[in-house]
Motif scaffolding. Structure first.
Motif, mmCIF file in Angstrom:
data_model
loop_
_atom_site.group_PDB
_atom_site.id
_atom_site.type_symbol
_atom_site.label_atom_id
_atom_site.label_comp_id
_atom_site.label_asym_id
_atom_site.label_seq_id
_atom_site.Cartn_x
_atom_site.Cartn_y
_atom_site.Cartn_z
ATOM 1 N N PHE A 187 69.819 100.060 -72.533
ATOM 2 C CA PHE A 187 68.932 99.868 -71.447
ATOM 3 C C PHE A 187 69.600 99.419 -70.230
ATOM 4 C CE2 PHE A 187 66.203 96.528 -69.749
ATOM 5 C CZ PHE A 187 65.284 97.197 -69.202
ATOM 6 N N CYS A 188 70.623 98.624 -70.332
ATOM 7 C CA CYS A 188 71.201 97.847 -68.977
ATOM 8 C C CYS A 188 71.924 99.055 -68.473
ATOM 9 C CB CYS A 188 71.940 96.652 -69.482
ATOM 10 S SG CYS A 188 71.208 95.427 -70.026
ATOM 11 N N ARG A 199 61.876 99.361 -69.923
ATOM 12 C CA ARG A 199 61.595 98.042 -70.533
ATOM 13 C C ARG A 199 60.712 98.198 -71.608
ATOM 14 N NH1 ARG A 199 62.313 94.556 -73.049
ATOM 15 N NH2 ARG A 199 62.822 92.756 -72.786
ATOM 16 N N ILE A 200 59.753 98.965 -71.567
ATOM 17 C CA ILE A 200 58.819 99.123 -72.611
ATOM 18 C C ILE A 200 59.123 100.236 -73.468
ATOM 19 C CG2 ILE A 200 56.590 100.501 -72.985
ATOM 20 C CD1 ILE A 200 55.893 97.873 -71.946
ATOM 21 N N GLN A 201 60.031 101.267 -73.052
ATOM 22 C CA GLN A 201 60.590 102.035 -73.954
ATOM 23 C C GLN A 201 61.736 101.369 -74.905
ATOM 24 O OE1 GLN A 201 60.196 105.083 -74.786
ATOM 25 N NE2 GLN A 201 58.524 105.028 -73.431
ATOM 26 N N TYR A 202 62.352 100.384 -74.456
ATOM 27 C CA TYR A 202 63.271 99.390 -75.123
ATOM 28 C C TYR A 202 62.569 98.579 -76.279
ATOM 29 C CZ TYR A 202 66.272 95.565 -76.049
ATOM 30 O OH TYR A 202 66.892 94.651 -76.854
ATOM 31 N N LEU A 203 61.299 98.073 -75.635
ATOM 32 C CA LEU A 203 60.584 97.207 -76.665
ATOM 33 C C LEU A 203 59.968 97.917 -77.720
ATOM 34 C CD1 LEU A 203 59.116 94.335 -76.778
ATOM 35 C CD2 LEU A 203 57.068 95.382 -75.701
ATOM 36 N N LYS A 204 59.543 99.246 -77.336
ATOM 37 C CA LYS A 204 59.114 100.184 -78.563
ATOM 38 C C LYS A 204 60.132 100.333 -79.504
ATOM 39 C CE LYS A 204 56.318 103.858 -77.895
ATOM 40 N NZ LYS A 204 55.558 105.142 -77.169
ATOM 41 N N ALA A 205 61.455 100.515 -79.084
ATOM 42 C CA ALA A 205 62.466 100.726 -79.667
ATOM 43 C C ALA A 205 62.746 99.553 -80.804
ATOM 44 C CB ALA A 205 63.902 101.040 -79.113
ATOM 45 N N LEU A 206 62.614 98.560 -80.125
ATOM 46 C CA LEU A 206 62.788 97.385 -81.082
ATOM 47 C C LEU A 206 61.570 97.003 -82.009
ATOM 48 C CD1 LEU A 206 63.499 94.451 -78.369
ATOM 49 C CD2 LEU A 206 64.871 95.139 -80.149
ATOM 50 N N LYS A 234 72.389 102.510 -63.551
ATOM 51 C CA LYS A 234 72.238 103.817 -62.934
ATOM 52 C C LYS A 234 70.985 103.702 -61.697
ATOM 53 C CE LYS A 234 73.621 106.692 -65.901
ATOM 54 N NZ LYS A 234 73.296 107.697 -67.081
ATOM 55 N N LEU A 235 70.132 103.387 -62.261
ATOM 56 C CA LEU A 235 68.742 103.028 -61.620
ATOM 57 C C LEU A 235 69.074 102.509 -60.321
ATOM 58 C CD1 LEU A 235 65.729 103.294 -61.365
ATOM 59 C CD2 LEU A 235 65.319 101.173 -62.542
ATOM 60 N N LEU A 236 69.886 101.379 -60.445
ATOM 61 C CA LEU A 236 70.161 100.675 -59.276
ATOM 62 C C LEU A 236 70.908 101.297 -57.925
ATOM 63 C CD1 LEU A 236 71.239 97.040 -60.803
ATOM 64 C CD2 LEU A 236 69.512 97.727 -58.618
ATOM 65 N N GLN A 237 71.831 102.657 -58.632
ATOM 66 C CA GLN A 237 72.334 103.081 -57.543
ATOM 67 C C GLN A 237 71.615 104.318 -57.041
ATOM 68 O OE1 GLN A 237 75.561 102.064 -57.250
ATOM 69 N NE2 GLN A 237 75.127 100.771 -58.971
ATOM 70 N N TYR A 275 61.809 100.492 -63.976
ATOM 71 C CA TYR A 275 62.405 99.566 -64.660
ATOM 72 C C TYR A 275 61.347 99.075 -65.995
ATOM 73 C CZ TYR A 275 64.305 94.907 -65.978
ATOM 74 O OH TYR A 275 65.074 94.196 -66.770
ATOM 75 N N ILE A 276 60.238 98.747 -65.493
ATOM 76 C CA ILE A 276 59.345 98.351 -66.533
ATOM 77 C C ILE A 276 59.068 99.581 -67.408
ATOM 78 C CG2 ILE A 276 56.688 97.889 -66.713
ATOM 79 C CD1 ILE A 276 58.164 95.845 -65.520
ATOM 80 N N GLU A 277 58.895 100.877 -67.122
ATOM 81 C CA GLU A 277 58.778 101.882 -67.805
ATOM 82 C C GLU A 277 60.120 101.860 -69.060
ATOM 83 O OE1 GLU A 277 58.186 105.269 -65.622
ATOM 84 O OE2 GLU A 277 55.904 104.663 -65.458
#
Lengths: 206, 206
Positions: B71-72, B96-103, B77-80, B92-94
């Motif tokens: 995720f990080c 973040r939600i993917q990562y939460l779903k994975a968890l 990459k997004l920041l570039q 970022y939020i999208e």
């Protein structure tokens, strides 16, 4: 089903019982108070107290509801005032923290007691949510009418506002360290204020 | 003290163990997975798995940390990219939600399992907080440099942003009804998006 008071009670009698019980809760907390203690303070028998209330939690809930009523009364007065909307919302937050402090003190809460009493607080909160949302919606509507705020969906924004306050509160109350440091209400107030600032900024009339 | 892996392990070996364990967690969840299951999937003896890891929670945590790393990485990459700041924060939020779903999926979580596994998630979250805060601070700083955002204290705002996301998540995950309806990630996404909108509005350059 949730326990409720068992027998109809006159408003004067109820008010006296709640006054006495509130004093004891404030001094010793919910966990260390028994039905016998409250009956003793009232100078009545335990049986006669049980005649009206099934348990101390029911009395505690009534005390809390009364505090809620006081809070909402103050807020309705606030709504009549001529203050600017940011001042109204800031005053709201200040009273809200006072009410939260009353709740916490009445429970003589520690992190452990809070965790154990959560369902009781949750049931109080559910009833309160709509009331608080309506208050905030009124405040926002007033801001729109006075041309201080943009035209927004007041119900949506009010609901979200209350939801965020509640989320911040739950998260911060779940942090054990803060309880130990004894400044949990100050921390919550800081967060409420920061959020209120952002919230208002985002909807103020440019 | 928290349990950690016991013996140094080569990166290739670790990566293989985590791949296999991740597949099983994703299919059966943490609660229904045993050390024996993972050892069987790997084709090694249980003893040799215990040689490296004291328990399945330790392996689970490593899997989660790897997801966090992915995720990080995406976020850096997004920041570039040359996207506007509101698009960056929405992306970022999208993620973040993917990562939460994975968890959540890896734990095959229900409300009950979540409540029981909370300390595990909390310890993951603590490490993650600083990392996430720094990412958001970088995003905000970029917005200021590009003249899209007002000059704010980026650390303060980034910390508060992450704190609110976390509070919203905790509160919404604590609502049993939403788990039962099975759309808890959609609800959290809606809240994240609403908050992000307010947050950005409050600091955009006029």
């Amino acid at each position: 089903m949730e326990k409720e008071e068992k027998t109809a009670i006159s408003p004067e009698k109820l008010s006296k019982i709640l006054d006495i019980a509130q004093k004891r809760f404030a001094r010793f907390g919910l966990a260390k108070t028994t039905m016998s203690d409250i009956a003793d303070d009232l100078g009545v028998s335990k049986a006669s107290l049980y005649y009206y209330f099934p348990d101390k939690e029911c009395i505690f809930k009534k005390v809390m509801n009364r505090e809620q009523g006081t809070f909402c009364g103050q807020m309705e007065k606030l709504l009549q005032s001529d203050k600017k909307i940011d001042a109204v919302l800031t005053t709201y937050i200040e009273h809200r923290i006072q009410y939260l402090k009353a709740l916490l003190n009445l429970g003589q809460l520690t992190h452990e007691v809070f965790s154990a009493t959560k369902p009781l607080y949750a049931s109080l909160g559910k009833e309160f949510f709509e009331r608080e949302k309506n208050l905030i919606a009124e405040i926002l509507q007033k801001g729109i009418d006075r041309n201080e705020l943009q035209k927004i969906n007041v119900d949506e924004y009010a609901g979200f506002f209350v939801h965020v306050l509640r989320s911040l509160r739950l998260y911060t109350l779940s942090l054990k360290e803060l309880w130990e440091q004894g400044n949990i209400d100050k921390e919550i107030k800081k967060e409420y204020m920061f959020f209120t600032k952002i919230f208002l900024k985002s909807i103020e009339k440019l």
